[in-house]
Design a protein around this motif. Structure first.
Motif, mmCIF file in Angstrom:
data_model
loop_
_atom_site.group_PDB
_atom_site.id
_atom_site.type_symbol
_atom_site.label_atom_id
_atom_site.label_comp_id
_atom_site.label_asym_id
_atom_site.label_seq_id
_atom_site.Cartn_x
_atom_site.Cartn_y
_atom_site.Cartn_z
ATOM 1 N N ASP A 176 22.547 52.622 -96.020
ATOM 2 C CA ASP A 176 22.788 52.194 -94.550
ATOM 3 C C ASP A 176 21.107 52.043 -93.650
ATOM 4 N N ILE A 177 20.206 52.139 -94.543
ATOM 5 C CA ILE A 177 18.740 52.685 -93.725
ATOM 6 C C ILE A 177 18.412 50.671 -95.001
ATOM 7 N N ILE A 178 18.809 50.200 -95.457
ATOM 8 C CA ILE A 178 18.886 49.466 -96.433
ATOM 9 C C ILE A 178 19.531 48.216 -95.401
ATOM 10 N N ASP A 179 20.677 48.047 -95.150
ATOM 11 C CA ASP A 179 21.160 47.252 -94.498
ATOM 12 C C ASP A 179 20.323 46.956 -92.877
ATOM 13 N N ALA A 180 20.083 48.203 -92.214
ATOM 14 C CA ALA A 180 19.754 47.850 -91.097
ATOM 15 C C ALA A 180 18.390 47.967 -90.431
ATOM 16 N N ARG A 181 17.983 48.149 -92.121
ATOM 17 C CA ARG A 181 15.834 48.351 -91.329
ATOM 18 C C ARG A 181 15.356 47.468 -92.219
ATOM 19 N N SER A 249 15.221 44.046 -107.961
ATOM 20 C CA SER A 249 14.631 43.329 -106.859
ATOM 21 C C SER A 249 15.551 44.520 -105.903
ATOM 22 N N PRO A 250 14.792 43.980 -104.223
ATOM 23 C CA PRO A 250 15.734 45.496 -103.595
ATOM 24 C C PRO A 250 17.060 44.386 -103.191
ATOM 25 N N GLU A 251 17.868 42.945 -103.753
ATOM 26 C CA GLU A 251 19.080 42.591 -103.660
ATOM 27 C C GLU A 251 20.030 43.798 -104.633
ATOM 28 N N ALA A 258 24.884 50.798 -104.512
ATOM 29 C CA ALA A 258 25.612 50.995 -104.057
ATOM 30 C C ALA A 258 27.107 50.658 -105.621
ATOM 31 N N ARG A 259 26.805 50.380 -106.838
ATOM 32 C CA ARG A 259 27.701 51.276 -108.092
ATOM 33 C C ARG A 259 27.606 52.635 -107.990
ATOM 34 N N ARG A 260 26.775 52.900 -108.237
ATOM 35 C CA ARG A 260 26.668 54.459 -108.252
ATOM 36 C C ARG A 260 27.104 55.190 -106.673
ATOM 37 N N CYS A 261 27.421 54.562 -105.477
ATOM 38 C CA CYS A 261 28.122 55.728 -104.871
ATOM 39 C C CYS A 261 29.776 55.486 -104.908
#
Length: 270
Positions: A176-181, A249-251, A258-261
């Protein structure tokens, strides 16, 4: 304020006398637990040998400090170094943090805060609640216009601190933080790169523009140490740059998280 005071050989008592307050109140100012009134700050700046540009910038910072919320209840139960770090984070224009075994403190959800604390010391319920509240208080910097970079060791994301129910929530919060900030960048550091000298625990670097020198903080269980030595801080920031190049890289980091989640719910039923 503390660094300017020490740089000019002044004590907390010297500053307290200038504004006719108790020395303990100056201690709270330096810990970010009390903001100076405009007249108080003006009186203190009159004691310091600084140029007009620095004085003007410090007055602006003082105005911003008075707008910030006060520390949460029972923050005094927590280590002074932690409260000092939070004060520096609030003032910094840039924050860099690397961690080896745990999710960075500024990115932790409440259950993870509790679980991580219990691995290093035996907190009381009151101190644990205070730590959760204080972490939420510190996290306000994530939503400000600061440049913030986190290098998270791969092991921290594969660990199950707090159990299989805690980690999915924790990883979703990271996403969420990565996507929003856009001001927050997260990079995963592969296990193979963990021989880097910075990956020996938790290291935080803080920059304040041209107002005061950079600071580096090295965590140590409940405590930690600060350094303003120019040789040390420059070496650390060069190392941060090297680590960013070695990390995913950030991507790719986001994809890894996401895979870990996505893998965790299946593991929870094992």
């Amino acid at each position: 304020m503390r660094r300017l005071r020490l740089r000019q050989g002044l004590t907390q008592r010297d500053l307290a006398e200038a504004i006719e307050c108790d020395e303990s109140q100056m201690s709270k100012v330096e810990l970010g637990e009390r903001a100076l009134k405009r007249l108080e700050l003006t009186a203190i700046l009159a004691m310091l040998t600084i140029d007009d540009a620095e004085r003007s910038e410090l007055l602006v910072l003082g105005d911003k400090a008075r707008e910030l919320p006060t520390s949460p209840r029972n923050a005094n139960l927590l280590p002074r170094t932690l409260r000092r770090l939070a004060s520096y984070e609030a003032d910094a224009s840039e924050i860099f943090c690397t961690t080896t075994a745990f999710i960075p403190e500024l990115l932790r959800v409440p259950d993870y805060v509790r679980a991580a604390a219990k691995t290093s010391f035996t907190p009381t319920r009151t101190s644990l609640d205070a730590l959760v509240d204080f972490t939420a208080h510190r996290q306000k910097v994530l939503y400000q216009q600061k440049r913030i970079w986190f290098g998270i060791g791969e092991y921290a994301l594969k660990d199950r601190t707090g159990g299989s129910l805690c980690m999915p929530e924790q990883l979703r919060f990271l996403l969420d933080i990565i996507d929003a900030r856009s001001n927050v960048r997260v990079q995963v550091v592969p296990i193979a790169a963990m021989t880097h000298p910075l990956l020996t625990g938790v290291v935080t670097g803080l920059r304040f523009g041209d107002v005061v020198p950079d600071v580096v903080h090295q965590s140590s269980f409940e405590d930690g140490t600060f350094s303003e030595n120019v040789t040390v801080t420059r070496a650390c920031f060069r190392a941060f740059a090297t680590l960013r190049r070695r990390a995913m890289s950030p991507e790719t980091s986001r994809q890894f998280i996401a895979r870990r989640c996505a893998d965790l719910p299946e593991q929870a039923g094992e």
